[in-house]
Scaffold this active site. Structure first.
Site, PDB file in Angstrom:
ATOM      1  N   ASP A  38       0.790  -1.168   0.076  1.00 52.66           N
ATOM      2  CA  ASP A  38       0.107   0.042   0.153  1.00 52.66           C
ATOM      3  C   ASP A  38       0.896   1.212  -0.099  1.00 52.66           C
ATOM      4  OD1 ASP A  38       1.074  -0.243   2.468  1.00 52.66           O
ATOM      5  OD2 ASP A  38      -1.187  -0.138   3.510  1.00 52.66           O
ATOM      6  N   HIS A 242      22.555   4.937 -19.924  1.00 50.44           N
ATOM      7  CA  HIS A 242      21.533   5.299 -18.782  1.00 50.44           C
ATOM      8  C   HIS A 242      21.847   4.466 -17.448  1.00 50.44           C
ATOM      9  CE1 HIS A 242      18.461   6.775 -22.195  1.00 50.44           C
ATOM     10  NE2 HIS A 242      19.354   7.810 -21.872  1.00 50.44           N
ATOM     11  N   ASP A 259      25.306  12.461 -14.247  1.00 55.09           N
ATOM     12  CA  ASP A 259      24.275  13.181 -14.886  1.00 55.09           C
ATOM     13  C   ASP A 259      23.094  13.550 -14.021  1.00 55.09           C
ATOM     14  OD1 ASP A 259      22.093  14.273 -16.556  1.00 55.09           O
ATOM     15  OD2 ASP A 259      22.565  12.609 -18.369  1.00 55.09           O
ATOM     16  N   ASP A 270      19.352  19.932 -16.058  1.00 50.92           N
ATOM     17  CA  ASP A 270      19.819  18.653 -16.573  1.00 50.92           C
ATOM     18  C   ASP A 270      21.523  18.801 -16.885  1.00 50.92           C
ATOM     19  OD1 ASP A 270      20.389  16.323 -17.919  1.00 50.92           O
ATOM     20  OD2 ASP A 270      18.957  16.735 -19.667  1.00 50.92           O
ATOM     21  N   HIS A 349      24.529   9.375 -29.372  1.00 51.26           N
ATOM     22  CA  HIS A 349      23.298  10.259 -29.135  1.00 51.26           C
ATOM     23  C   HIS A 349      23.588  11.504 -29.961  1.00 51.26           C
ATOM     24  CE1 HIS A 349      25.306  12.612 -26.150  1.00 51.26           C
ATOM     25  NE2 HIS A 349      25.731  11.499 -25.536  1.00 51.26           N
ATOM     26  N   HIS A 353      18.405  17.922 -26.377  1.00 50.01           N
ATOM     27  CA  HIS A 353      16.844  18.096 -26.358  1.00 50.01           C
ATOM     28  C   HIS A 353      16.332  19.319 -25.804  1.00 50.01           C
ATOM     29  CE1 HIS A 353      17.186  16.910 -22.134  1.00 50.01           C
ATOM     30  NE2 HIS A 353      18.350  16.074 -22.443  1.00 50.01           N
ATOM     31  N   HIS A 360      13.093  15.414 -21.032  1.00 47.35           N
ATOM     32  CA  HIS A 360      13.073  15.682 -22.567  1.00 47.35           C
ATOM     33  C   HIS A 360      11.668  16.322 -22.966  1.00 47.35           C
ATOM     34  CE1 HIS A 360      15.846  11.826 -22.615  1.00 47.35           C
ATOM     35  NE2 HIS A 360      16.520  13.184 -22.131  1.00 47.35           N
ATOM     36  N   GLU A 383      25.009  18.749 -25.181  1.00 46.84           N
ATOM     37  CA  GLU A 383      25.594  17.557 -24.499  1.00 46.84           C
ATOM     38  C   GLU A 383      26.317  16.547 -25.243  1.00 46.84           C
ATOM     39  OE1 GLU A 383      22.634  14.526 -22.623  1.00 46.84           O
ATOM     40  OE2 GLU A 383      21.078  16.059 -23.258  1.00 46.84           O
ATOM     41  N   TYR A 387      32.335   7.918 -25.785  1.00 43.64           N
ATOM     42  CA  TYR A 387      32.436   6.798 -25.012  1.00 43.64           C
ATOM     43  C   TYR A 387      33.057   5.782 -25.865  1.00 43.64           C
ATOM     44  CZ  TYR A 387      28.261   9.716 -23.873  1.00 43.64           C
ATOM     45  OH  TYR A 387      27.414  10.821 -23.672  1.00 43.64           O
ATOM     46  N   GLU A 407      27.406  18.410 -20.284  1.00 47.98           N
ATOM     47  CA  GLU A 407      25.899  19.084 -20.577  1.00 47.98           C
ATOM     48  C   GLU A 407      25.526  19.987 -19.787  1.00 47.98           C
ATOM     49  OE1 GLU A 407      22.765  16.238 -19.184  1.00 47.98           O
ATOM     50  OE2 GLU A 407      21.299  17.239 -20.729  1.00 47.98           O
TER      51      GLU A 407
HETATM   52  N1  GLY Z   1      19.632  13.199 -18.101  1.00 50.15           N
HETATM   53  C1  GLY Z   1      18.794  12.779 -19.440  1.00 50.15           C
HETATM   54  C2  GLY Z   1      19.541  13.467 -20.534  1.00 50.15           C
HETATM   55  O1  GLY Z   1      20.419  13.801 -20.453  1.00 50.15           O
HETATM   56  O2  GLY Z   1      18.946  13.404 -21.747  1.00 50.15           O
HETATM   57 MN    MN Z   2      19.903  15.900 -21.257  1.00 49.39          MN
HETATM   58 MN    MN Z   3      21.543  14.714 -18.612  1.00 47.75          MN
END
Ligand code: GLY
Ligand code: MN
Ligand code: MN
Length: 438
Positions: A38, A242, A259, A270, A349, A353, A360, A383, A387, A407
């Site tokens: 609960d 992630h 991050d 962010d 990536h 964003h 996002h 950002e 890697y 970032e």
């Molecule tokens: N923290 C998520 C991103 O940087 O997109």
């Molecule tokens: Mn981000």
């Molecule tokens: Mn981020």
């Protein structure tokens, strides 16, 4: 620090000014979600709903009906309930919705099935964000069916269902002055959290301890929740984009990538920073770091009104690819490597964003099939990252397992841009000085 009632009233008016006459918008709140037994997850209001109401309770539905003589903003919400309020806290109730939230009319949520279908009578178009929540979609269908069942008695059911997102998301994409202030503060708190983590870090500290330091700082400054799950990745964990386990010890000689961003009155920060666990970059770490920093600074410099969203990403690809060739991590010419896309082994990536109430955030990246230009009031992240997988046998062993991302949150202004997260250092000399001073 909170967004004021005048803002919510103005946003509702601005949205209704764009809706067709004889239409209705249906915007439901978020619901409580069970975590286990609960115990429930901490409540987080739906961003669209909060943007238009400032109302932070579950079990509510906002209706907007431009031009309705009896009132344009109608809220269904939980009734006051003495016993429930003793256990679970204050409720505004329909009276509070009118007095404190500027609604023209409010009803108990228990009455929604009786009242709402009647309000759909004669409305030609419904604006609703279909497909976000199965249960809510079913309820909207149910309300529609209730009014459709009455057409033989003379009721007129709506004939068009339009996605609300197109209008509302465009509004949310361009931040007003109060939102900019909130995001500046979210950026500052987030930045200070990163500084604290740099100050605490040394070999042997656990990834989760840096997370704890950051979350503590957020909460101490009025941001009880982060805007997303905090990533603290030491060594090769930085290459898992992630990574949120945050369960490993931080080792001498490794980098750590953090991050993390706070959420302040529903607005996100962010930030990513990458720094050496022992306070000193090795030559290979410094080489990769300087390249990512060069790309990040070039993209920030470039981001201004009129520049296409995609062009900022292309700038990052260009700078990173050129640097990877210089370091011997790629071997072709710049144009060959860009068109073959081999940089994606290291930079998989995109540049960033939109940022706002959601990390996002909403808003289209293309308009009429074309990448959109940046405009004053947009907030985006910048950002870039590199890697190098620990098992990448195409590169010399000395490079393997290095992951770097940097970032910042960038508000586009008429003149260019404003970095909302500049308060956390990113130059190597600044980071090393900060870590040496603790
Ligand atoms: N923290 C998520 C991103 O940087 O997109
Ligand atoms: Mn981000
Ligand atoms: Mn981020």
């Amino acid at each position: 620090m909170k967004i004021g009632l005048d803002q919510f009233v103005a946003r509702r008016a601005a949205l209704m000014a764009q809706m067709s006459s004889g239409s209705i918008a249906i915007i439901p709140s978020a619901q409580m979600k069970q975590r286990n037994s609960d115990v429930e997850y901490p409540f987080r209001q739906d961003s669209n709903f909060y943007y238009l109401t400032g109302f932070n309770e579950p079990d509510a539905v906002l209706l907007l009906m431009p031009g309705r003589m009896d009132g344009e903003s109608v809220l269904f919400c939980r009734n006051r309930d003495k016993l429930m309020e003793i256990w679970n806290g204050y409720r505004a109730g329909p009276e509070g919705a009118v007095n404190d939230y500027g609604m023209d009319e409010a009803h108990a949520i228990d009455e929604v099935d009786d009242i709402l279908p009647g309000l759909l009578n004669g409305v030609s178009r419904i604006y609703y964000s279909i497909g976000k929540d199965e249960e809510l979609d079913q309820r909207v269908r149910h309300w529609l069916n209730l009014i459709r069942a009455k057409v033989r008695q003379g009721a007129v059911a709506p004939s068009e269902l339009v996605m609300l997102d197109c209008l509302l998301h465009e509004m949310r994409l361009i931040k007003g002055d109060a939102e900019k202030e909130m995001m500046r503060r979210a950026g500052e708190i987030s930045a200070q959290g990163h500084v604290k983590a740099m100050q605490l870090c040394k070999p042997g500290v656990m990834e989760y301890q840096l997370e704890a330091e950051i979350l503590h700082h957020f909460a101490m400054n009025g941001a009880r929740q982060p805007a997303y799950s905090t990533i603290v990745g030491g060594g090769a964990n930085a290459c898992v984009l992630h990574y949120i386990e945050n369960s490993e010890p931080l080792n001498d000689g490794d980098l750590v990538l953090i991050d993390a961003g706070c959420e302040l009155d529903h607005y996100a920060g962010d930030i990513t920073r990458t720094f050496p666990v022992n306070g000193r970059f090795s030559p290979e770490q410094a080489a990769i770091y300087e390249l990512v920093l060069k790309a990040q600074k070039a993209c920030i410099e470039f981001a201004k009104p009129g520049v296409l969203w995609e062009a900022v990403h292309e700038k990052s690809v260009e700078v990173l690819t050129a640097g990877l060739i210089e370091l011997g991590l790629l071997s072709g010419t710049l144009s060959e490597e860009i068109s073959a896309g081999r940089y994606r082994d290291f930079y998989m990536h995109r540049i960033g964003h939109w940022l706002g109430m959601d990390v996002h955030d909403v808003g289209d990246y293309k308009v009429d099939g074309e990448w959109r230009p940046l405009e004053p009031g947009m907030v985006m992240t910048v950002e870039p990252g590199i890697y190098i997988a620990a098992d990448n046998e195409n590169v010399e062993p000395r490079w393997r397992g290095i992951g770097v991302r940097i970032e910042d949150d960038i508000l586009i202004t008429a003149e260019g841009n404003e970095n909302l997260t500049a308060a956390v250092p990113k130059e190597i000399a600044e980071i090393e000085a900060l870590m040496a001073a603790k």
